[in-house]
Design an enzyme around this catalytic site. Structure first.
Site, PDB file in Angstrom:
ATOM      1  N   CYS A   1      87.610  74.064  26.352  1.00 39.67           N
ATOM      2  CA  CYS A   1      88.516  72.913  26.291  1.00 39.67           C
ATOM      3  C   CYS A   1      89.931  73.397  26.560  1.00 39.67           C
ATOM      4  CB  CYS A   1      88.403  72.245  24.921  1.00 39.67           C
ATOM      5  SG  CYS A   1      89.739  71.111  24.516  1.00 39.67           S
TER       6      CYS A   1
ATOM      7  N   CYS B   1      92.215  73.131  23.480  1.00 40.74           N
ATOM      8  CA  CYS B   1      91.739  74.080  22.464  1.00 40.74           C
ATOM      9  C   CYS B   1      92.069  75.507  22.877  1.00 40.74           C
ATOM     10  CB  CYS B   1      90.234  73.924  22.267  1.00 40.74           C
ATOM     11  SG  CYS B   1      89.690  72.241  21.911  1.00 40.74           S
TER      12      CYS B   1
END
Length: 668
Positions: A416, A419
């Site tokens: 991600c 992330c």
């Protein structure tokens, strides 16, 4: 023999000591006046410190161009530990897009969209562009109102004392500049096997092994008798008992919790350096979980809101995770406070080379944070001077540094974008804090002037940005933890009065405790039809009056029973032991569907058949119990062998699934 006997009695008294009585496990584990493990401050002290620093820290990270933009290589690195195609099952194409309800969610709220970076991005300029355009090296790609001289990093050199891998090392691209304000750390929907694989690698592949130098702790040190050996023995015994009790509680809730002997990280009897390493990793994980639970997207309504159940399942049930988060806050507070003197003067460090006004404003806000971190609490909240001091210190520090670099490399395996951004930033922030604590000279008379002068230039812009933003993330985590804790208390208090009112209501209504013997099935002998008619005739006036009063009160009276019968009262008790006896209880006569049914007089044949059925059912029960006896003995034997093996190897012994007890009066 004295130490052995002393240890024996200390162990005996520790095991016999009663457990503390607390309202909950969390209140015992995290008490406001308790000192955070391996730190030098209590939980309440750190919370008060955070209340004082948080406004200045948010002002620094949100209103300055220097600390609100971060440079990293986000898209041009591959995972060095496994194949992305096989290992990233938590990525948008695997674990996220295949969710059953993903198509029902609006596209803007899906994990694929939530994980994308927002806002403008700018490539790192070459040295020629930096010389030609010193004030605008990014050529306005981040926006006209951004002071580019505060954002661009001019020093690309690496330091062998770094605790994380620089993003620009060995990369074809020098990275991108992204806005941290436009990409906040919050819920993105990134989950699944890919995310679990990354965290498993962080915890398991970066754990310390047993010491390669088991006798090296005394190298370079003169032999000395330890002070207060009894107190040290008692402390070790109490810590071991507490760890074992906590581990058993965790494994009761989640059997997949690894044993201390497998990881080697959670054990308090490891050296301080290894405990600190594990606490940093666990505290970082807890901080990330706190942000995800606090800024959680309700994918049904599209609202960002706190998720209390997320907090309870991830953090509230695991007080040691919250404790490690507090430890990380103490560690970064000490690093920021230690860094303050080196950032105080303009000659030592320049934040914005092309804008003196912004440079002065940024410096003032930085010093506001560092001064509060250093002066709010008397004394340091973490003492780094006691680490890496024994004979194994140099090799242990190198191992410590290399393993933290592995964690930095693992961030490239996150699927991600947001992330990965915050994972890279926070690992760099913790790495910078460790570098400041363990590689910089302390502010004492032993530090030479040459050591003091060279320290500031070892910190790059990305390191400072990562350090203060990680500190801000921890500050937000502590604030969210306290708010979540208040929400849990409110929810528990909201349930308590309801149950209390129910208890009072049952007492006022005349409800009393019914003994078990009274709950057993009973035979109610009903009068004969003639007696019933006589009773009905004698009570006609009373019954009519009662019905009239009930109707006047607005209560529907119960229907009149035309034909009473001999019935069996059964309260549907949940006792399974009673259910198997129901089959041979004497059954009363059942009336026919004929409304003119008249009870027949019981004959000798009826009594014989009834008794025969009861005896036959009891015989079947006894024979069945004998037939099941070998299997029962086998199950008990296997269970006891498992319990003995668990006790022999030092694992938590599982509870017995059987017991011997005397039958109660009701059972007889």
């Amino acid at each position: 023999m004295k130490p052995a006997s002393r240890l024996f009695y200390l162990s005996l008294f520790a095991l016999w000591s009663p457990e503390a009585q607390c309202k909950s496990d969390e209140s015992c584990a995290i008490s406001p006046k308790a000192i955070v493990s391996d730190a030098c401050a209590s939980y309440s002290t750190l919370e008060q410190l955070n209340r004082d620093i948080k406004p200045a820290l948010e002002d620094l990270t949100r209103t300055t161009d220097f600390f609100s933009h971060y440079r990293l290589n986000l898209f041009n690195k591959e995972c060095p530990f496994w194949n992305d195609e096989n290992g990233m099952c938590g990525n948008i194409a695997c674990a996220v897009e295949t969710l059953d309800n993903e198509e029902d969610i609006p596209e803007v709220w899906r994990a694929k969209e939530l994980g994308k970076l927002e806002g403008p991005r700018a490539k790192h300029p070459g040295k020629s562009v930096q010389k030609e355009e010193p004030k605008r090296p990014l050529q306005g790609k981040l926006g006209e109102d951004v002071g580019e001289s505060c954002v661009v990093e001019y020093d690309d050199e690496c330091d062998d004392r770094d605790y994380c891998v620089p993003d620009d090392e060995g990369a074809s691209s020098k990275g991108d500049y992204v806005s941290l304000l436009r990409n906040p750390e919050r819920f993105t929907g990134y989950a699944g096997d890919g995310a679990k694989q990354v965290w498993d690698a962080i915890y398991r592949e970066n754990c310390f092994q047993k010491s390669s130098f088991p006798k090296s702790a005394s190298l370079g040190d003169t032999y000395s008798v330890p002070k207060n050996p009894a107190a040290q023995d008692f402390r070790a015994v109490m810590q071991a008992a507490g760890r074992q009790h906590m581990l058993e509680q965790q494994r009761e809730q989640n059997p997949l919790v690894p044993f201390v002997t497998k990881t080697g990280l959670e054990s308090e009897d490891e050296c301080l350096e290894k405990r600190v390493f594990y606490k940093i990793v666990s505290g970082m994980h807890a901080s990330i979980s706190t942000h995800l639970c606090w800024d959680f997207l309700n994918q049904t309504t599209g609202q960002w809101q706190p998720n209390l159940s997320c907090y309870i399942n991830r953090l509230h049930k695991f007080p040691e995770r919250i404790s490690n988060l507090y430890f990380n806050y103490a560690l970064l507070t000490r690093a920021v406070a230690k860094l303050g003197p080196y950032l105080s003067s303009h000659e030592e460090y320049t934040f914005c080379t092309g804008d003196p006004a912004q440079d002065a404003d940024t410096r003032a806000k930085v010093l506001a944070v560092t001064s509060k971190a250093a002066n709010t609490v008397p004394g340091p909240v973490f003492d780094e001077s006691i680490m890496f001091k024994n004979g194994e210190g140099p090799s242990l520090k190198e191992d410590f540094r290399n393993r933290f670099r592995n964690i930095s490399r693992l961030m490239d395996c996150v699927g991600c974008d947001k992330c990965r951004l915050w994972g890279k930033l926070q690992t760099a922030g913790y790495g910078t804090a460790l570098k400041v604590l363990f590689e910089f000279a302390n502010n004492d008379t032993s530090a030479t002037s040459s050591e003091t002068d060279e320290i500031p230039f070892k910190l790059k812009r990305t390191e400072l940005v990562a350090l203060f933003n990680t500190y801000a993330r921890l500050s937000s985590s502590l604030d969210a933890i306290q708010k979540f804790r208040a929400m849990v208390e409110e929810s528990e208090e909201g349930q308590q009065p309801q149950s209390h009112e129910q208890i009072e209501g049952s007492e006022n209504s005349g409800a009393h405790h019914i003994p078990d013997r009274a709950k057993k099935p009973r035979h109610v002998i009903v009068p004969t039809p003639d007696a019933a008619d006589h009773a009905e005739a004698s009570d006609t006036n009373t019954a009519t009056t009662a019905v009239d009063e009930a109707k006047a009160a607005g209560v529907t009276p119960a229907p009149k029973v035309e034909h009473q019968q001999q019935v069996e009262v059964d309260n549907n008790d949940d006792d399974d032991d009673d259910d198997e006896f129901h089959e041979f209880q004497r059954q009363p006569q059942q009336p026919d569907t004929d409304p003119n049914f008249v009870y027949k007089k019981r004959t000798l044949k009826d009594d014989f058949e009834n008794e025969f059925r009861a005896v036959f059912a009891a015989f079947k029960l006894v024979i069945r119990s004998y037939l099941n006896l070998p299997a029962l003995i086998y199950e008990i034997t296997i269970t006891e062998l498992k319990r003995f093996w668990q006790f022999y190897v030092g694992l938590p012994v599982m509870p017995r699934t059987w017991e011997f007890r005397r039958p109660s009066l009701d059972e007889l």
